[in-house]
Write a protein that holds these residues in place. Sequence first.
Motif, short mmCIF file in Angstrom:
data_model
loop_
_atom_site.label_atom_id
_atom_site.label_comp_id
_atom_site.label_asym_id
_atom_site.label_seq_id
_atom_site.Cartn_x
_atom_site.Cartn_y
_atom_site.Cartn_z
N SER A 137 5.84 35.29 25.55
CA SER A 137 6.80 35.90 24.64
C SER A 137 7.27 37.26 25.13
O SER A 137 8.20 37.83 24.61
N LYS A 138 6.59 37.79 26.16
CA LYS A 138 6.97 39.08 26.69
C LYS A 138 7.46 38.92 28.13
O LYS A 138 7.00 38.08 28.86
N LYS A 139 8.38 39.76 28.52
CA LYS A 139 8.78 39.85 29.91
C LYS A 139 8.06 41.06 30.48
O LYS A 139 8.21 42.16 29.99
N THR A 140 7.30 40.85 31.55
CA THR A 140 6.51 41.95 32.06
C THR A 140 7.37 43.05 32.66
O THR A 140 7.03 44.21 32.61
N LYS A 141 8.52 42.70 33.20
CA LYS A 141 9.43 43.69 33.75
C LYS A 141 10.84 43.17 33.63
O LYS A 141 11.10 41.98 33.72
N VAL A 142 11.77 44.08 33.46
CA VAL A 142 13.18 43.69 33.52
C VAL A 142 13.86 44.64 34.48
O VAL A 142 13.44 45.76 34.70
N ALA A 143 14.92 44.15 35.10
CA ALA A 143 15.63 44.95 36.07
C ALA A 143 16.26 46.16 35.39
O ALA A 143 16.61 46.12 34.22
N ASN A 144 16.39 47.24 36.16
CA ASN A 144 17.04 48.43 35.63
C ASN A 144 18.47 48.10 35.26
O ASN A 144 19.24 47.61 36.07
N LYS A 145 18.84 48.34 34.03
CA LYS A 145 20.18 48.01 33.55
C LYS A 145 20.58 49.00 32.47
O LYS A 145 19.84 49.95 32.17
N LYS A 146 21.75 48.81 31.90
CA LYS A 146 22.26 49.78 30.93
C LYS A 146 21.45 49.78 29.64
O LYS A 146 21.16 50.82 29.08
N TYR A 147 21.08 48.57 29.15
CA TYR A 147 20.37 48.47 27.87
C TYR A 147 19.11 47.63 28.01
O TYR A 147 19.08 46.63 28.74
N GLY A 148 18.09 48.05 27.29
CA GLY A 148 16.89 47.25 27.11
C GLY A 148 16.56 47.23 25.63
O GLY A 148 16.69 48.24 24.95
N ILE A 149 16.14 46.07 25.14
CA ILE A 149 15.88 45.95 23.70
C ILE A 149 14.44 45.49 23.47
O ILE A 149 13.97 44.53 24.09
N ILE A 150 13.76 46.19 22.58
CA ILE A 150 12.39 45.86 22.18
C ILE A 150 12.43 45.45 20.72
O ILE A 150 13.04 46.14 19.90
N ALA A 151 11.79 44.34 20.38
CA ALA A 151 11.75 43.90 18.98
C ALA A 151 10.32 43.57 18.58
O ALA A 151 9.57 42.99 19.35
N VAL A 152 9.96 43.97 17.37
CA VAL A 152 8.68 43.56 16.79
C VAL A 152 8.93 42.25 16.05
O VAL A 152 9.88 42.13 15.28
N SER A 153 8.08 41.26 16.31
CA SER A 153 8.33 39.93 15.74
C SER A 153 7.01 39.23 15.47
O SER A 153 6.00 39.51 16.10
N VAL A 154 7.07 38.30 14.52
CA VAL A 154 5.90 37.48 14.24
C VAL A 154 6.37 36.06 13.96
O VAL A 154 7.29 35.84 13.18
N GLY A 155 5.78 35.10 14.64
CA GLY A 155 6.18 33.71 14.44
C GLY A 155 6.85 33.14 15.68
O GLY A 155 7.77 33.74 16.24
N GLU A 156 6.39 31.98 16.11
CA GLU A 156 6.90 31.36 17.33
C GLU A 156 8.41 31.13 17.29
O GLU A 156 9.13 31.40 18.25
N GLY A 157 8.90 30.65 16.15
CA GLY A 157 10.32 30.38 16.04
C GLY A 157 11.16 31.64 16.04
O GLY A 157 12.24 31.69 16.66
N ILE A 158 10.70 32.67 15.33
CA ILE A 158 11.43 33.94 15.30
C ILE A 158 11.43 34.58 16.68
O ILE A 158 12.44 35.15 17.12
#
Length: 547
Positions: free
Chosen positions: A322-343
């Motif tokens: 459910s997590k990406k360990t790294k993302v390429a340097n870009k203009k925007y990065g988004i972090i979300a708190v979530s609970v539930g496989e479907g969400i």
Amino acid sequence: MKVKNVDGVMLKKAFIGAAQYLDANKEEINALNVFPVPDGDTGTNMSLTMKSAVKQILNLNEYNAGKVAMAASNGSLMGARGNSGVILSQLLRGFANGLEDKENIDTVDLANALKLASDTAYKAVMKPTEGTILTVARGCAEYALKIASEEDDVINFLYKIIEYGNYVLNKTPEMLPVLKQAGVVDAGGKGLMCALTGAYNAITTGEEIELEFIESSIKRPVHISRDIETADIKYGYCTEFIINTYYKDYEQFREELAKFGDSLLVVGGEGFIKVHIHTNNPGMVLEKALELGELNDIKIDNMRYQHSHLIVDEEQVNQVDSKKTKVANKKYGIIAVSVGEGINAVFKDLNVDYIIPGGQTMNPSTEDLLKAIEEVEAENIIILPNNGNIILAAEQAKDLSNKNVYVLPTKSIPEGVSALIAFNPETDIDRNLKNMKEAISYVKTAQVTYAVRDTEINGVEIKKDDIIGITGDEILAIGNDVEEVALELLEKMVDDESSLITIFYGNGLEEEDALKLSTKLEKKFEDFDIEVLFGGQPLYYYIFSIE
């Protein structure tokens, strides 16, 4: 026994006692939640925050009162969970600043520190509400200042403060009508009094406190064997530590460490710097850090080994991907708190870069949020807390980070989803934040869950295990049938401006249950678009988004 001065050893024992008593009474504090829903977690959050404070104290090599208090402050700052935990961390921060680097402290010192603790916590909250933990803290501080000059016995001094603090706590229902209706005192205030009582008990009994309770909240790791390519790991050692120092030029220190590796995080607080870096030379990094001060809480992990034998928390076995360990340097990065496989899947589809497992009853800590910020490499990072009880911790993480971090104060999953739909990666940050906040204002959130205790709200009696339909801080429907409560709730929520209802059904329900509800809604609201999605959220049968 008369005690005129408290040294570091005694203060350490007081903090441990406070943490133990909070842990022992956390369920009682949780039960004071005004709403009878299964997410009362004030006691749990305060207990975990205080445990984090004690763990930091236990890492000290020497004890004086000021250093013990500062260690508690640093530990609580990183371990703070939920609004109550963040406020507790701010109380400890002010308390530590009030003691400075004193070897021993008397009642006057304690009174001044309690006053600074209260002032610091009030400043940390944008709109302080009376009848809460803030009121209880201020009452204790003001009373401490009043009696400090005439009471030089620390034991009697604390006893009188606790007695007065409980008096203020018992008056909180008169200050907040919602507490009076529910027939409870403020949960955060109760937690604070438990901490003070635990501290008092610890220094008066003379008994040694067992520390097993400190580790009771740590989940046992589950080892998962995976064949993962490790050749691409450039820097093999994940190195973390804390420097006890008042050095303030974090940027300069960050630049000096940057040459040793990547994934660098350098954050500073009152009297400490916390460092995280991936490096091939942890020894050289530690030597550089020793130039600034003493080190503690040192942790060095071989990431090549960890990638071959992945270790995750027991509850996160199904969330490894459910997590990406790294993302390429870009203009925007988004972090979300979530609970539930479907969400989680919905957020992935909306291009969230990092998902932090959490929500009701499982609020992430400031450090959890900081680690997510560290993992996302982007010019601008937007955090979606998706829960009102996580916003303060997100703001605290933002303040500790050196990156461009923006906290969008989403209080529910539907608000987070709506904000993401309004997000445009080609637009500048100010315009995006404006559009996302506007999108939040157009969505209404409704939820169906069950009552965890008997209570009375707005003249309506609620029995334990009743099915209840809620929105924000209102209970709009009560019954014994999930579907009937859901229909009644939505009838009261839908208005002339509504045209779309999204149904997230949770664990314990089948898709056919949600589709059956959807069919009835289509008949009742003929011109509406009805969407059914698997949420997989615990505790809540349904989460509805109404737009």
